[in-house]
Design an enzyme around this catalytic site. Structure first.
Site, PDB file in Angstrom:
ATOM      1  N   LYS A  86       0.919  -1.169  -0.039  1.00  0.00           N
ATOM      2  CA  LYS A  86      -0.028   0.143  -0.033  1.00  0.00           C
ATOM      3  C   LYS A  86       0.850   1.104  -0.061  1.00  0.00           C
ATOM      4  O   LYS A  86       0.523   2.230  -0.709  1.00  0.00           O
ATOM      5  CB  LYS A  86      -0.934   0.070   1.154  1.00  0.00           C
ATOM      6  CG  LYS A  86      -1.972   0.936   1.164  1.00  0.00           C
ATOM      7  CD  LYS A  86      -2.887   1.074   2.489  1.00  0.00           C
ATOM      8  CE  LYS A  86      -3.762   2.199   2.392  1.00  0.00           C
ATOM      9  NZ  LYS A  86      -4.700   2.258   3.436  1.00  0.00           N
ATOM     10  N   ARG A 129       2.185   1.538  -3.586  1.00  0.00           N
ATOM     11  CA  ARG A 129       1.088   2.092  -4.341  1.00  0.00           C
ATOM     12  C   ARG A 129       0.838   3.521  -4.172  1.00  0.00           C
ATOM     13  O   ARG A 129       0.863   4.614  -4.889  1.00  0.00           O
ATOM     14  CB  ARG A 129      -0.029   1.367  -4.487  1.00  0.00           C
ATOM     15  CG  ARG A 129      -1.204   1.882  -5.020  1.00  0.00           C
ATOM     16  CD  ARG A 129      -2.630   1.115  -4.825  1.00  0.00           C
ATOM     17  NE  ARG A 129      -2.929   0.958  -3.565  1.00  0.00           N
ATOM     18  CZ  ARG A 129      -3.729   1.670  -2.863  1.00  0.00           C
ATOM     19  NH1 ARG A 129      -4.185   2.884  -3.549  1.00  0.00           N
ATOM     20  NH2 ARG A 129      -4.113   1.330  -1.647  1.00  0.00           N
ATOM     21  N   HIS A 183       2.703   6.150  -2.481  1.00  0.00           N
ATOM     22  CA  HIS A 183       3.582   7.218  -2.429  1.00  0.00           C
ATOM     23  C   HIS A 183       4.849   6.992  -3.347  1.00  0.00           C
ATOM     24  O   HIS A 183       5.851   7.928  -3.287  1.00  0.00           O
ATOM     25  CB  HIS A 183       4.225   7.204  -0.855  1.00  0.00           C
ATOM     26  CG  HIS A 183       3.020   7.237   0.146  1.00  0.00           C
ATOM     27  ND1 HIS A 183       2.626   8.464   0.163  1.00  0.00           N
ATOM     28  CD2 HIS A 183       2.701   6.456   0.863  1.00  0.00           C
ATOM     29  CE1 HIS A 183       1.601   8.401   1.175  1.00  0.00           C
ATOM     30  NE2 HIS A 183       1.502   7.198   1.588  1.00  0.00           N
ATOM     31  N   LYS A 239      -9.027  11.660  -1.172  1.00  0.00           N
ATOM     32  CA  LYS A 239      -7.766  11.504  -0.133  1.00  0.00           C
ATOM     33  C   LYS A 239      -7.499  13.055  -0.128  1.00  0.00           C
ATOM     34  O   LYS A 239      -6.775  13.508  -1.042  1.00  0.00           O
ATOM     35  CB  LYS A 239      -6.767  10.576  -0.478  1.00  0.00           C
ATOM     36  CG  LYS A 239      -5.867  10.524   0.688  1.00  0.00           C
ATOM     37  CD  LYS A 239      -4.486   9.414   0.505  1.00  0.00           C
ATOM     38  CE  LYS A 239      -3.571   9.493   1.446  1.00  0.00           C
ATOM     39  NZ  LYS A 239      -2.283   8.288   1.192  1.00  0.00           N
ATOM     40  N   PRO A 240      -7.460  13.626   1.389  1.00  0.00           N
ATOM     41  CA  PRO A 240      -7.124  15.013   1.157  1.00  0.00           C
ATOM     42  C   PRO A 240      -5.719  15.343   1.029  1.00  0.00           C
ATOM     43  O   PRO A 240      -5.461  16.411   0.243  1.00  0.00           O
ATOM     44  CB  PRO A 240      -7.578  15.636   2.504  1.00  0.00           C
ATOM     45  CG  PRO A 240      -7.590  14.250   3.253  1.00  0.00           C
ATOM     46  CD  PRO A 240      -7.643  13.127   2.262  1.00  0.00           C
ATOM     47  N   VAL A 241      -4.619  14.498   1.557  1.00  0.00           N
ATOM     48  CA  VAL A 241      -3.082  15.016   1.353  1.00  0.00           C
ATOM     49  C   VAL A 241      -2.552  13.716   0.882  1.00  0.00           C
ATOM     50  O   VAL A 241      -2.694  12.469   1.473  1.00  0.00           O
ATOM     51  CB  VAL A 241      -2.709  15.550   2.560  1.00  0.00           C
ATOM     52  CG1 VAL A 241      -1.241  15.553   2.458  1.00  0.00           C
ATOM     53  CG2 VAL A 241      -3.414  16.852   2.932  1.00  0.00           C
ATOM     54  N   ASN A 242      -1.487  13.644  -0.229  1.00  0.00           N
ATOM     55  CA  ASN A 242      -0.780  12.596  -0.376  1.00  0.00           C
ATOM     56  C   ASN A 242       0.777  13.226  -0.917  1.00  0.00           C
ATOM     57  O   ASN A 242       0.626  13.945  -1.619  1.00  0.00           O
ATOM     58  CB  ASN A 242      -1.421  11.574  -1.425  1.00  0.00           C
ATOM     59  CG  ASN A 242      -0.663  10.164  -1.545  1.00  0.00           C
ATOM     60  OD1 ASN A 242      -0.870   9.415  -0.550  1.00  0.00           O
ATOM     61  ND2 ASN A 242       0.028   9.825  -2.572  1.00  0.00           N
ATOM     62  N   LYS A 253       4.218  11.272  14.358  1.00  0.00           N
ATOM     63  CA  LYS A 253       3.251  12.406  14.569  1.00  0.00           C
ATOM     64  C   LYS A 253       2.317  11.488  15.753  1.00  0.00           C
ATOM     65  O   LYS A 253       2.079  12.354  16.560  1.00  0.00           O
ATOM     66  CB  LYS A 253       2.296  12.455  13.469  1.00  0.00           C
ATOM     67  CG  LYS A 253       3.044  13.651  12.474  1.00  0.00           C
ATOM     68  CD  LYS A 253       2.265  13.918  11.399  1.00  0.00           C
ATOM     69  CE  LYS A 253       2.688  14.737  10.172  1.00  0.00           C
ATOM     70  NZ  LYS A 253       1.914  14.865   9.098  1.00  0.00           N
ATOM     71  N   HIS A 273       4.059   3.439   6.137  1.00  0.00           N
ATOM     72  CA  HIS A 273       3.494   4.601   6.225  1.00  0.00           C
ATOM     73  C   HIS A 273       4.207   5.812   6.017  1.00  0.00           C
ATOM     74  O   HIS A 273       5.446   5.995   6.490  1.00  0.00           O
ATOM     75  CB  HIS A 273       2.928   4.890   7.651  1.00  0.00           C
ATOM     76  CG  HIS A 273       2.135   6.106   8.073  1.00  0.00           C
ATOM     77  ND1 HIS A 273       0.998   6.443   7.674  1.00  0.00           N
ATOM     78  CD2 HIS A 273       2.698   7.006   9.023  1.00  0.00           C
ATOM     79  CE1 HIS A 273       0.628   7.735   7.887  1.00  0.00           C
ATOM     80  NE2 HIS A 273       1.433   8.124   8.831  1.00  0.00           N
TER      81      HIS A 273
END
EC number: 4.6.1.18
Length: 148
Positions: A32, A35, A37, A65-68, A90, A143
């Protein structure tokens, strides 16, 4: 006798395929990450890069998706970050790592007036250090935590 065996085997096969089949189509956290990033082919100066990539990588299905962030280096370079500077994530976890050097990235942010299904992104080409969370054996990125 053959009919009795097949009547016993059929439910067993259905059970086995019921367990196996869902796991065949499920991507791992590392897959994931790749895919969502990785784009080692290089960044594009096109203002529609994010719109195209977010759609192509299935990040506009059901919602926007708001941010990538896309990283424009080979996967091996990003995997190497998992052995670089350990930093706090974070969310407070301790499995994040910061790249020693700035990397070419594209930051994609959903424009304020954009709504699903017409996801419209702002494309920003940057050079920044990345912070990724790593897990597993082998220890790989799972992540994207931040760019700094």
């Amino acid at each position: 006798m053959g009919l009795e065996k097949s009547l016993i085997l059929l439910p067993l096969l259905v059970l086995v395929f019921g367990w196996v089949q869902p796991s065949l189509g499920k991507e791992t956290s590392a897959q994931k990450f790749e895919r969502q990033h990785m784009d080692s082919t290089g960044s594009s100066s096109s203002p529609t890069y994010c719109n195209q990539m977010m759609k192509r990588r299935n990040m506009t299905q059901g919602y926007c998706k708001p941010v990538n962030t896309f990283v424009h280096k080979p996967l091996a370079n990003v995997q190497a970050v998992c052995s670089q500077k350990n930093v706090t994530c974070k969310n407070g976890n301790s499995n994040c790592y910061k790249s020693h050097s700035a990397l070419p990235i594209t930051d994609c942010r959903l424009k304020g007036n954009s709504k699903y299904p017409n996801c419209d992104y702002q494309t920003n080409q940057l050079q920044k250090h990345i912070i990724v969370a790593c897990e597993g054996s082998p220890f790989v990125p799972v992540h994207f935590d931040a760019s700094v």
